[in-house]
Design an enzyme around this catalytic site. Structure first.
Site, PDB file in Angstrom:
ATOM      1  CE  LYS A   1       2.788  19.216  -0.918  1.00  0.00           C
ATOM      2  NZ  LYS A   1       1.870  18.089  -0.684  1.00  0.00           N
TER       3      LYS A   1
ATOM      4  CD  GLU B   1       7.518   9.810  15.002  1.00  0.00           C
ATOM      5  OE1 GLU B   1       7.414   8.570  15.004  1.00  0.00           O
ATOM      6  OE2 GLU B   1       7.822  10.463  16.008  1.00  0.00           O
TER       7      GLU B   1
ATOM      8  CB  CYS C   1       2.661   4.344  11.374  1.00  0.00           C
ATOM      9  SG  CYS C   1       2.287   5.394  12.775  1.00  0.00           S
TER      10      CYS C   1
ATOM     11  CD  GLU D   1       3.713   0.340   7.223  1.00  0.00           C
ATOM     12  OE1 GLU D   1       4.449   0.900   6.385  1.00  0.00           O
ATOM     13  OE2 GLU D   1       3.279   0.934   8.227  1.00  0.00           O
TER      14      GLU D   1
HETATM   15  N1  NAD Z   1       5.859   6.599  12.198  1.00  0.00           N
HETATM   16  C1  NAD Z   1       4.748   7.308  12.138  1.00  0.00           C
HETATM   17  O1  NAD Z   1       4.395   8.046  13.060  1.00  0.00           O
HETATM   18  C2  NAD Z   1       3.897   7.235  10.896  1.00  0.00           C
HETATM   19  C3  NAD Z   1       2.645   7.861  10.894  1.00  0.00           C
HETATM   20  C4  NAD Z   1       1.859   7.792   9.749  1.00  0.00           C
HETATM   21  C5  NAD Z   1       2.316   7.107   8.634  1.00  0.00           C
HETATM   22  N2  NAD Z   1       3.511   6.512   8.677  1.00  0.00           N
HETATM   23  C6  NAD Z   1       3.994   5.743   7.526  1.00  0.00           C
HETATM   24  O2  NAD Z   1       3.672   6.399   6.316  1.00  0.00           O
HETATM   25  C7  NAD Z   1       3.425   5.458   5.283  1.00  0.00           C
HETATM   26  C8  NAD Z   1       2.090   5.720   4.632  1.00  0.00           C
HETATM   27  O3  NAD Z   1       1.911   7.044   4.360  1.00  0.00           O
HETATM   28  P1  NAD Z   1       2.098   7.601   2.874  1.00  0.00           P
HETATM   29  O4  NAD Z   1       1.752   6.598   1.865  1.00  0.00           O
HETATM   30  O5  NAD Z   1       1.348   8.874   2.786  1.00  0.00           O
HETATM   31  O6  NAD Z   1       3.641   7.856   2.863  1.00  0.00           O
HETATM   32  P2  NAD Z   1       4.489   8.705   1.827  1.00  0.00           P
HETATM   33  O7  NAD Z   1       5.870   8.671   2.321  1.00  0.00           O
HETATM   34  O8  NAD Z   1       4.236   8.275   0.453  1.00  0.00           O
HETATM   35  O9  NAD Z   1       3.895  10.171   1.947  1.00  0.00           O
HETATM   36  C9  NAD Z   1       3.965  10.922   3.136  1.00  0.00           C
HETATM   37  C10 NAD Z   1       3.925  12.403   2.775  1.00  0.00           C
HETATM   38  O10 NAD Z   1       5.088  12.749   2.064  1.00  0.00           O
HETATM   39  C11 NAD Z   1       4.743  13.392   0.852  1.00  0.00           C
HETATM   40  N3  NAD Z   1       5.797  13.072  -0.119  1.00  0.00           N
HETATM   41  C12 NAD Z   1       5.907  11.977  -0.907  1.00  0.00           C
HETATM   42  N4  NAD Z   1       7.037  12.064  -1.649  1.00  0.00           N
HETATM   43  C13 NAD Z   1       7.655  13.223  -1.306  1.00  0.00           C
HETATM   44  C14 NAD Z   1       8.845  13.872  -1.710  1.00  0.00           C
HETATM   45  N5  NAD Z   1       9.671  13.340  -2.614  1.00  0.00           N
HETATM   46  N6  NAD Z   1       9.150  15.052  -1.145  1.00  0.00           N
HETATM   47  C15 NAD Z   1       8.344  15.603  -0.223  1.00  0.00           C
HETATM   48  N7  NAD Z   1       7.192  15.040   0.200  1.00  0.00           N
HETATM   49  C16 NAD Z   1       6.858  13.856  -0.333  1.00  0.00           C
HETATM   50  C17 NAD Z   1       3.383  12.883   0.497  1.00  0.00           C
HETATM   51  O11 NAD Z   1       2.706  13.779  -0.336  1.00  0.00           O
HETATM   52  C18 NAD Z   1       2.751  12.781   1.866  1.00  0.00           C
HETATM   53  O12 NAD Z   1       2.268  14.025   2.247  1.00  0.00           O
HETATM   54  C19 NAD Z   1       3.450   4.119   5.978  1.00  0.00           C
HETATM   55  O13 NAD Z   1       4.684   3.517   5.761  1.00  0.00           O
HETATM   56  C20 NAD Z   1       3.275   4.457   7.436  1.00  0.00           C
HETATM   57  O14 NAD Z   1       3.777   3.499   8.328  1.00  0.00           O
HETATM   58  C21 NAD Z   1       4.321   6.571   9.753  1.00  0.00           C
HETATM   59  O1  SSN Z   2      -0.136   6.529  11.861  1.00  0.00           O
HETATM   60  C1  SSN Z   2       0.489   7.041  12.721  1.00  0.00           C
HETATM   61  C2  SSN Z   2       0.078   7.752  13.941  1.00  0.00           C
HETATM   62  C3  SSN Z   2      -0.760   6.936  14.826  1.00  0.00           C
HETATM   63  C4  SSN Z   2      -0.748   7.383  16.259  1.00  0.00           C
HETATM   64  O2  SSN Z   2      -0.296   8.480  16.578  1.00  0.00           O
HETATM   65  O3  SSN Z   2      -1.181   6.586  17.073  1.00  0.00           O
END
Ligand code: NAD
Ligand code: SSN
Length: 495
Positions: free
Chosen positions: A185, A262, A296, A394
């Site tokens: 998804k 992640e 992230c 963040e």
């Molecule tokens: N650790 C990593 O590798 C990594 C990588 C990228 C982003 N991030 C983190 O993600 C955050 C930003 O991304 P975001 O705003 O898209 O995050 P988010 O958690 O709002 O959304 C992530 C995904 O989850 C989906 N989602 C949201 N609510 C959901 C639910 N209840 N059930 C199922 N799916 C749901 C969203 O549609 C989206 O596709 C930041 O905190 C960032 O640090 C982490």
């Molecule tokens: O935002 C998260 C992924 C970034 C990366 O893989 O370096």
């Protein structure tokens, strides 16, 4: 306002307007949602906003395909993955344009992400034949024991918008290499990259049901519940915020699924006074502005030793002032737009809070209404106090907050004073400092004297509330397997 921009493609075949389930493109849906260019707000594509039943259909297809796919040979899986890698590289220009168009990052960065994304298929093509078990000297004399790593089963994969391609391939590559089937998804803001990968998976000859993509804008939480609660799904792999990760973990408890999460970061980037200043500035700029701060592992807080704070801030600011901000697909643009106007609010709130608490404005930055509601010019602040919100939360955007410190002990305390622990960066020429500080930091990854470390060979993941599991590297595939111990009893005692 930036002018509308429709890229030209070598082939339109990668631009899909349907979900992909059981090897078929499914367009039928009562509702649609619009994927827009975040730079202009213009509609790129209308996609089916599917009913939740499609998730059951996709899970059933993946469940049925798993019965055969799990027994495909490691060489067959390596061949499929290698083919996927080659197809991505053959289509790199078109894939990069699709990604930049829907996400807003500049084309050079979009193409860079495609290379990074494809590298996971390449890596896992090489890892697929390297799944090992162990033989163990049994404690019972008449027994023999060995283990085998088996694919965990159907995997539910939920991905964010900030890396619309690489976050998918990093999970899917490992899952497919292990012999798992997937239901993906993607985020509804950036689903086109996911559908382009599905098209290539089809072209690569992956059997029907192995790789499925379901689409929803209005029913994302319901889709999440289905993936988390279905007993046919044995693992959920999620990249996104810590808040959503906690919801998914609760939902998965009903079926006790294997999880890889992640989640959010709050990376400290620490610059000691003995660092190579110019190198540290270049690396810090590269680190902070991947995806305009929406990565992230982007530095969220800069800790700069007091004695070099002003010089570091001024050199950093000089670089930032040279940015050319505009439509990511326009030639000459170095930095694009934010994913949506709301993403700017946190940047503004954290800047305001830091300034009210005494920070010095080095580059004011701010909204760029002449370009459009998603454009923001970076803000650079120095002498930010550790009490500012940006130190503990963040921002996920183009705010560069520089906090002074005096000693290594003090900065390690600051850096660790957060609930999350994904990445950290240390700049110093002193090898003792590099070792002791990197060992003391509570993060899953520490990058020393370099601001960009992401690579398919690196175990990627966090500690604390940044999640668990490791993606990429030799460990990534383990997360998609379970260990089966086989014990053969009634054998003769060892001679
Ligand atoms: N650790 C990593 O590798 C990594 C990588 C990228 C982003 N991030 C983190 O993600 C955050 C930003 O991304 P975001 O705003 O898209 O995050 P988010 O958690 O709002 O959304 C992530 C995904 O989850 C989906 N989602 C949201 N609510 C959901 C639910 N209840 N059930 C199922 N799916 C749901 C969203 O549609 C989206 O596709 C930041 O905190 C960032 O640090 C982490
Ligand atoms: O935002 C998260 C992924 C970034 C990366 O893989 O370096």
């Amino acid at each position: 306002m930036v002018t509308s921009f429709k890229p030209t493609f070598v082939s339109d075949a990668l631009l899909k307007d349907a979900a992909y389930v059981n090897g078929k493109w499914i367009k039928k849906s009562e509702q649609v949602f619009e994927v827009t260019d975040p730079a202009t707000g213009e509609v790129i594509m209308k996609l089916p906003d599917q009913d939740v039943e499609i998730v059951d259909e996709a899970i059933d297809a993946a469940y049925s395909a798993f019965k055969t796919f799990k027994n495909s040979t490691v060489r067959q899986r390596a061949t499929w993955l290698r083919k996927l890698y080659t197809l991505m590289m053959d289509n790199i220009e078109d894939l990069g344009k699709i990604l930049s168009w829907e996400n807003g990052k500049p084309l050079a960065e979009g193409i860079g992400e495609i290379k990074y994304a494809a590298s996971f298929f390449e890596w896992y093509a090489e890892e697929a034949p390297r799944i090992y078990g162990t033989t163990i000297t049994a404690g019972i004399e008449t027994n023999r024991v060995f283990t085998r790593r088996e694919p965990v089963g159907v995997c539910g994969i939920i991905c964010p918008w900030n890396f619309p391609s690489a976050m998918i391939t990093r999970k899917a590559g490992a899952a497919l290499a292990a012999g798992c089937t997937i239901v993906l998804k993607p985020d509804s803001q950036t689903p086109l990259s996911a559908l382009a990968i599905a098209h290539l998976a089809h072209e690569a000859g992956l059997p029907a049901g192995v790789f499925n993509v379901v689409l929803s804008h209005t029913r994302t939480p319901e889709f999440g519940i289905k993936l988390c609660e279905s007993p046919k799904v044995r693992k959920v792999s999620f990249t996104g915020s810590t808040a959503v990760g906690k919801i998914l973990m609760k939902q998965c408890s009903s079926t006790l699924k294997k999880l890889s999460f992640e989640l959010g970061g709050n990376a400290p980037l620490i610059v000691f006074e003995d660092a190579d200043m110019d190198k540290a500035v270049d690396e810090a700029v590269a680190c902070k502005f991947r995806g305009l701060g929406q990565t992230c592992v982007c530095a969220n807080r800069f800790y700069v030793q007091e004695s070099i704070m002003d010089e570091f801030a001024s050199k950093f600011a000089e670089k930032v002032k040279k940015f050319v901000i505009g439509h990511g697909l326009k030639e000459g643009v170095t930095h694009g737009c934010m994913i949506n106007p709301k993403a700017i609010e946190k940047v503004e709130a954290h800047s305001k809070d830091a300034i009210e608490k005494g920070a010095k404005v080095v580059v004011a930055g701010g909204r760029l209404p002449d370009l459009g509601p998603t454009f923001y010019s970076p803000t650079v602040l120095s002498h930010v106090p550790q009490s500012a919100d940006v130190a503990s939360q963040e921002t996920f955007g183009p705010l560069c907050a520089m906090i002074p410190f005096k000693t290594a002990e003090e900065v390690v305390g600051y850096a660790n004073d957060t609930e999350v622990g994904l990445a950290a960066y240390v700049f110093s020429k002193n090898i003792d400092t590099i070792y002791t500080v990197s060992e003391a930091l509570e993060t899953g990854m520490v990058s020393c004297n370099t601001g960009v470390f992401s690579d398919s060979t690196v175990p990627f993941g966090g500690v604390k509330e940044s999640g668990f599991g490791r993606e990429g590297s030799l460990h990534g595939i383990e997360d998609y397997t379970v260990i089966k111990s086989t014990i053969i009893g009634g054998l003769p005692k060892r001679m």
